[in-house]
Design a protein around this motif. Structure first.
Motif, PDB file in Angstrom:
ATOM      1  N   ARG A  64       0.831  -1.208   0.000  1.00 49.62           N
ATOM      2  CA  ARG A  64       0.000   0.000   0.000  1.00 49.62           C
ATOM      3  C   ARG A  64       0.864   1.256   0.000  1.00 49.62           C
ATOM      4  O   ARG A  64       0.540   2.245  -0.670  1.00 49.62           O
ATOM      5  CB  ARG A  64      -0.930  -0.009   1.210  1.00 49.62           C
ATOM      6  N   ARG A  65       1.964   1.221   0.755  1.00 47.36           N
ATOM      7  CA  ARG A  65       2.849   2.383   0.793  1.00 47.36           C
ATOM      8  C   ARG A  65       3.462   2.643  -0.583  1.00 47.36           C
ATOM      9  O   ARG A  65       3.559   3.797  -1.028  1.00 47.36           O
ATOM     10  CB  ARG A  65       3.951   2.169   1.829  1.00 47.36           C
ATOM     11  N   GLN A  66       3.885   1.581  -1.271  1.00 49.82           N
ATOM     12  CA  GLN A  66       4.449   1.741  -2.604  1.00 49.82           C
ATOM     13  C   GLN A  66       3.414   2.276  -3.590  1.00 49.82           C
ATOM     14  O   GLN A  66       3.720   3.135  -4.421  1.00 49.82           O
ATOM     15  CB  GLN A  66       4.997   0.398  -3.104  1.00 49.82           C
ATOM     16  N   GLN A  67       2.165   1.786  -3.486  1.00 51.22           N
ATOM     17  CA  GLN A  67       1.107   2.297  -4.357  1.00 51.22           C
ATOM     18  C   GLN A  67       0.858   3.783  -4.101  1.00 51.22           C
ATOM     19  O   GLN A  67       0.668   4.559  -5.045  1.00 51.22           O
ATOM     20  CB  GLN A  67      -0.178   1.495  -4.139  1.00 51.22           C
ATOM     21  N   THR A  68       0.859   4.185  -2.828  1.00 50.67           N
ATOM     22  CA  THR A  68       0.663   5.599  -2.497  1.00 50.67           C
ATOM     23  C   THR A  68       1.786   6.454  -3.064  1.00 50.67           C
ATOM     24  O   THR A  68       1.542   7.540  -3.614  1.00 50.67           O
ATOM     25  CB  THR A  68       0.593   5.775  -0.971  1.00 50.67           C
ATOM     26  N   ASN A 110       3.647   5.773  -5.671  1.00 47.68           N
ATOM     27  CA  ASN A 110       3.499   5.831  -7.131  1.00 47.68           C
ATOM     28  C   ASN A 110       2.438   6.846  -7.537  1.00 47.68           C
ATOM     29  O   ASN A 110       2.613   7.605  -8.495  1.00 47.68           O
ATOM     30  CB  ASN A 110       3.136   4.449  -7.677  1.00 47.68           C
ATOM     31  N   ILE A 111       1.314   6.863  -6.806  1.00 45.78           N
ATOM     32  CA  ILE A 111       0.246   7.820  -7.107  1.00 45.78           C
ATOM     33  C   ILE A 111       0.738   9.253  -6.907  1.00 45.78           C
ATOM     34  O   ILE A 111       0.469  10.145  -7.714  1.00 45.78           O
ATOM     35  CB  ILE A 111      -0.989   7.537  -6.233  1.00 45.78           C
ATOM     36  N   SER A 156       4.043  14.604 -11.380  1.00 46.78           N
ATOM     37  CA  SER A 156       4.395  14.739 -12.792  1.00 46.78           C
ATOM     38  C   SER A 156       3.290  15.459 -13.554  1.00 46.78           C
ATOM     39  O   SER A 156       3.547  16.314 -14.402  1.00 46.78           O
ATOM     40  CB  SER A 156       4.650  13.357 -13.404  1.00 46.78           C
ATOM     41  N   THR A 157       2.034  15.105 -13.257  1.00 54.51           N
ATOM     42  CA  THR A 157       0.905  15.764 -13.924  1.00 54.51           C
ATOM     43  C   THR A 157       0.870  17.249 -13.597  1.00 54.51           C
ATOM     44  O   THR A 157       0.639  18.095 -14.469  1.00 54.51           O
ATOM     45  CB  THR A 157      -0.414  15.101 -13.490  1.00 54.51           C
ATOM     46  N   ALA A 158       1.132  17.586 -12.341  1.00 54.18           N
ATOM     47  CA  ALA A 158       1.137  18.993 -11.944  1.00 54.18           C
ATOM     48  C   ALA A 158       2.243  19.759 -12.651  1.00 54.18           C
ATOM     49  O   ALA A 158       2.065  20.893 -13.080  1.00 54.18           O
ATOM     50  CB  ALA A 158       1.300  19.108 -10.429  1.00 54.18           C
ATOM     51  N   GLU A 159       3.395  19.125 -12.798  1.00 57.21           N
ATOM     52  CA  GLU A 159       4.524  19.780 -13.478  1.00 57.21           C
ATOM     53  C   GLU A 159       4.204  20.019 -14.939  1.00 57.21           C
ATOM     54  O   GLU A 159       4.484  21.083 -15.488  1.00 57.21           O
ATOM     55  CB  GLU A 159       5.790  18.928 -13.336  1.00 57.21           C
ATOM     56  N   LEU A 160       3.602  19.016 -15.583  1.00 57.76           N
ATOM     57  CA  LEU A 160       3.227  19.178 -16.989  1.00 57.76           C
ATOM     58  C   LEU A 160       2.173  20.275 -17.143  1.00 57.76           C
ATOM     59  O   LEU A 160       2.194  21.059 -18.090  1.00 57.76           O
ATOM     60  CB  LEU A 160       2.704  17.855 -17.548  1.00 57.76           C
TER      61      LEU A 160
END
Length: 356
Positions: A172-176, A178-179, A185-189
């Motif tokens: 769960r920590r790894q999934q968080t 990654n999200i 990345s989306t915010a930067e774009l």
């Protein structure tokens, strides 16, 4: 007579006989550990390092069954190899009958049935079950009091459930994470896209409100200057690593990376271009109308593209107000013929054979 001769060949000095398999309900003793190690090393002709690694792997099974934390595998190997070295030195001097030799043999034999202790230094503090602590302390006594019974099924199921919960938590920590990375990345774009001028938006369709399907162009600002290229060459930074360093430096200076022509291919091309220009500039400034004296001296230095040392030959010329490095030739060998060919080749390449 034959039986006695066969037994003498299989007997090990001070230890008795070798051990081809570790068995028992106690933690292994020094005799068992050395006996198994010597079986691998002497009878199976394995190297000392391989024998110690295989022996520690087998010893670890007993310690895991007892649920006692062990030292690092490497440290366990070192301790077993030290015990083997002690035994080897005693065997080497077994013909001596001095009191010192006999005392050392007696001390070694007295420790053979003791625990070959490879428990972690902080094992008693990290263990939570008192019964396991008491077992370790009892095994460290003379005679290794106590023994291991069958696996505690209740405890094993409990530990399995704890392990599964830890794995689920980690997942769960790894999934968080990654999200969060995707959102960043989306915010930067999005931020980079908002910096595109309104004129470019209109040009994509010719009118405001049209479909904006044109792809955003990459940056066009080159960042690899001749000085930066020279610094990267001097510090042996690869093209791939250079991209990473330059990108992080640009971010720390508040620059937008999308505006930069920054990728591995562009960095490689610019570095090659600057090398060519730098070489041409040096040759253009070189005064070749005076007499020269040639100097060279072979050296073994580390290769620029590896860790091995190679024969390199710096070739210089000196004259009136002139001191110029012609080349640092990499030689196939350090022979005089190879040096002479490199020196003459450098002189011809610079077009000054008549000035020497």
């Amino acid at each position: 007579m034959l039986a006695n001769a066969t037994r003498s060949r299989t007997e090990l000095y001070l230890i008795g006989s070798s051990v081809s398999e570790l068995r028992g309900s106690k933690l292994p003793s020094l005799r068992m550990a050395l006996g198994f190690f010597l079986h691998l090393h002497l009878e199976l002709n394995e190297t000392i390092r391989h024998s110690s690694a295989a022996a520690v792997t087998e010893l670890a099974k007993f310690w895991r069954k007892a649920r006692i934390p062990m030292r690092d595998h490497q440290n366990c190997q070192t301790k077993l190899e030290q015990a083997f070295e002690e035994w080897r030195l005693l065997k080497k001097n077994k013909a001596r009958k001095s009191s010192t030799q006999q005392a050392r043999e007696a001390a070694f034999v007295s420790r053979l049935e003791d625990l070959f202790d490879i428990a972690h230094a902080d094992a008693l503090n990290t263990m939570s079950i008192q019964e396991d602590k008491d077992f370790l302390l009892a095994q460290r006594e003379k005679g290794r009091r106590g023994s291991m019974v069958s696996v505690d099924e209740t405890l094993a199921c409990k530990e399995k459930r704890v392990s599964e919960r830890e794995q689920q938590t980690l997942k769960r920590r790894q999934q968080t994470e990654n999200i969060q990375q995707i959102e960043a990345s989306t915010a930067e774009l999005t931020t980079s896209g908002s910096e595109i001028s309104a004129a470019e938006d209109v040009d994509s369709e010719g009118a405001v409100g049209g479909s904006r399907t044109q792809k955003r162009k990459g940056g066009r600002k080159a960042v690899v200057t001749p000085e930066l290229a020279a610094a990267l060459d001097r510090t042996k930074v690869s093209d791939r690593k250079a991209v990473f360093v330059i990108a992080e430096t640009a971010k720390s200076l508040g620059m937008t990376i999308d505006q930069l022509a920054l990728n591995r291919d562009s960095v490689r091309r610019l570095r090659a271009k600057h090398r060519i220009h730098s070489s041409a500039s040096i040759r253009a400034k070189f005064q070749s109308d005076v007499p020269f004296v040639v100097h060279w001296d072979g050296k073994l230095i580390p290769d620029l593209i590896g860790k091995e040392k190679v024969d390199c030959l710096p070739v210089l010329v000196s004259g009136k107000e002139v001191l110029q490095l012609l080349t640092v030739a990499k030689l196939p060998s350090g022979t005089g013929e190879a040096q002479a060919s490199a020196v003459f080749g450098a002189i011809e390449d610079w077009g000054i054979p008549g000035n020497i």
